[in-house]
Design a protein around this motif. Structure first.
Motif, mmCIF file in Angstrom:
data_model
loop_
_atom_site.group_PDB
_atom_site.id
_atom_site.type_symbol
_atom_site.label_atom_id
_atom_site.label_comp_id
_atom_site.label_asym_id
_atom_site.label_seq_id
_atom_site.Cartn_x
_atom_site.Cartn_y
_atom_site.Cartn_z
ATOM 1 N N ASN A 234 -2.985 27.153 54.653
ATOM 2 C CA ASN A 234 -2.164 27.993 53.776
ATOM 3 C C ASN A 234 -0.697 27.557 53.811
ATOM 4 O O ASN A 234 -0.009 27.588 52.787
ATOM 5 C CB ASN A 234 -2.310 29.467 54.128
ATOM 6 C CG ASN A 234 -3.645 30.026 53.678
ATOM 7 O OD1 ASN A 234 -4.286 29.517 52.761
ATOM 8 N ND2 ASN A 234 -4.085 31.091 54.332
ATOM 9 N N ASN A 235 -0.212 27.126 54.985
ATOM 10 C CA ASN A 235 1.157 26.612 55.077
ATOM 11 C C ASN A 235 1.327 25.345 54.244
ATOM 12 O O ASN A 235 2.359 25.150 53.599
ATOM 13 C CB ASN A 235 1.548 26.338 56.527
ATOM 14 C CG ASN A 235 1.873 27.608 57.275
ATOM 15 O OD1 ASN A 235 2.187 28.635 56.689
ATOM 16 N ND2 ASN A 235 1.785 27.549 58.588
ATOM 17 N N PHE A 236 0.328 24.479 54.256
ATOM 18 C CA PHE A 236 0.379 23.262 53.431
ATOM 19 C C PHE A 236 0.595 23.655 51.970
ATOM 20 O O PHE A 236 1.451 23.088 51.292
ATOM 21 C CB PHE A 236 -0.927 22.467 53.567
ATOM 22 C CG PHE A 236 -0.942 21.194 52.770
ATOM 23 C CD1 PHE A 236 -0.750 19.974 53.396
ATOM 24 C CD2 PHE A 236 -1.154 21.192 51.395
ATOM 25 C CE1 PHE A 236 -0.765 18.786 52.675
ATOM 26 C CE2 PHE A 236 -1.173 20.018 50.664
ATOM 27 C CZ PHE A 236 -0.972 18.812 51.304
ATOM 28 N N GLY A 237 -0.172 24.629 51.496
ATOM 29 C CA GLY A 237 -0.055 25.068 50.106
ATOM 30 C C GLY A 237 1.328 25.590 49.770
ATOM 31 O O GLY A 237 1.820 25.398 48.649
ATOM 32 N N LYS A 238 1.967 26.228 50.730
ATOM 33 C CA LYS A 238 3.320 26.765 50.508
ATOM 34 C C LYS A 238 4.382 25.664 50.539
ATOM 35 O O LYS A 238 5.442 25.813 49.948
ATOM 36 C CB LYS A 238 3.641 27.815 51.573
ATOM 37 C CG LYS A 238 2.776 29.056 51.478
ATOM 38 C CD LYS A 238 3.018 29.975 52.656
ATOM 39 C CE LYS A 238 2.051 31.143 52.642
ATOM 40 N NZ LYS A 238 2.131 31.944 53.870
ATOM 41 N N GLN A 239 4.098 24.560 51.223
ATOM 42 C CA GLN A 239 5.089 23.509 51.432
ATOM 43 C C GLN A 239 4.987 22.348 50.439
ATOM 44 O O GLN A 239 5.935 21.579 50.298
ATOM 45 C CB GLN A 239 4.942 22.935 52.837
ATOM 46 C CG GLN A 239 5.187 23.922 53.935
ATOM 47 C CD GLN A 239 4.729 23.397 55.289
ATOM 48 O OE1 GLN A 239 4.187 22.306 55.408
ATOM 49 N NE2 GLN A 239 4.941 24.194 56.324
ATOM 50 N N VAL A 240 3.872 22.217 49.750
ATOM 51 C CA VAL A 240 3.619 20.999 48.973
ATOM 52 C C VAL A 240 4.629 20.784 47.847
ATOM 53 O O VAL A 240 5.098 19.658 47.650
ATOM 54 C CB VAL A 240 2.158 20.957 48.468
ATOM 55 C CG1 VAL A 240 1.896 21.998 47.399
ATOM 56 C CG2 VAL A 240 1.810 19.565 47.971
ATOM 57 N N ASN A 241 4.994 21.806 47.112
ATOM 58 C CA ASN A 241 5.934 21.612 46.003
ATOM 59 C C ASN A 241 7.302 21.160 46.505
ATOM 60 O O ASN A 241 7.924 20.271 45.927
ATOM 61 C CB ASN A 241 6.063 22.875 45.158
ATOM 62 C CG ASN A 241 4.846 23.103 44.297
ATOM 63 O OD1 ASN A 241 4.153 22.161 43.911
ATOM 64 N ND2 ASN A 241 4.572 24.352 43.998
#
Length: 133
Positions: free
Chosen positions: A111-118
């Motif tokens: 979930n952290n990856f999803g928040k950081q990708v952009n």
């Protein structure tokens, strides 16, 4: 002609029957499942390999090892001026439990990856190619 009411505006923004935005209609994830198990972006041809490397590096930084990064079939984005060749690039996250669910730590990392990708794409100078109205 008493008692005749004017018809409501067909697309009034106060109407309770307006459809919700697509992201609001998405069902919440099941327990022990990430918000998104696949993240996909569309990037220009010159950013294909950098995007794939960024996905691998961001996953490593978040302690995620069970992933698959890949590129789909390229196409010409005719919604851009000038038209350009683009690639869909995705990362898939795999569960780390035998019952195909995510442990709490793995779930938080994904979930952290999803928040950081952009933000990571932006820092790397990689612009996502999206249709513009």
């Amino acid at each position: 002609m008493q008692g005749i009411q004017p018809a409501p505006a067909p697309f009034s923004n106060t109407s309770p029957t307006l459809p919700k935005a697509p992201e609001a209609m998405r069902m919440p994830p099941a327990p022990s499942m990430p918000d998104r198990d696949v993240i996909r972006v569309i990037v220009a041809d010159e950013n294909l390999y950098r995007t794939m490397e960024l996905f691998h590096e961001l996953a490593r930084q978040n302690g995620i090892s069970k992933t698959s990064v890949g590129a789909g079939k390229p196409y010409v984005a005719d919604y851009n001026t000038p038209e350009q060749k683009v690639w869909p690039v995705s990362i898939k996250f795999f569960p780390d439990r035998p019952d195909d669910t995510f442990t709490p730590v793995h779930l938080e990392n994904v979930n952290n990856f999803g928040k950081q990708v952009n933000e990571a794409l932006s820092r790397a100078g990689i612009v996502k190619v999206i249709p513009v109205d």
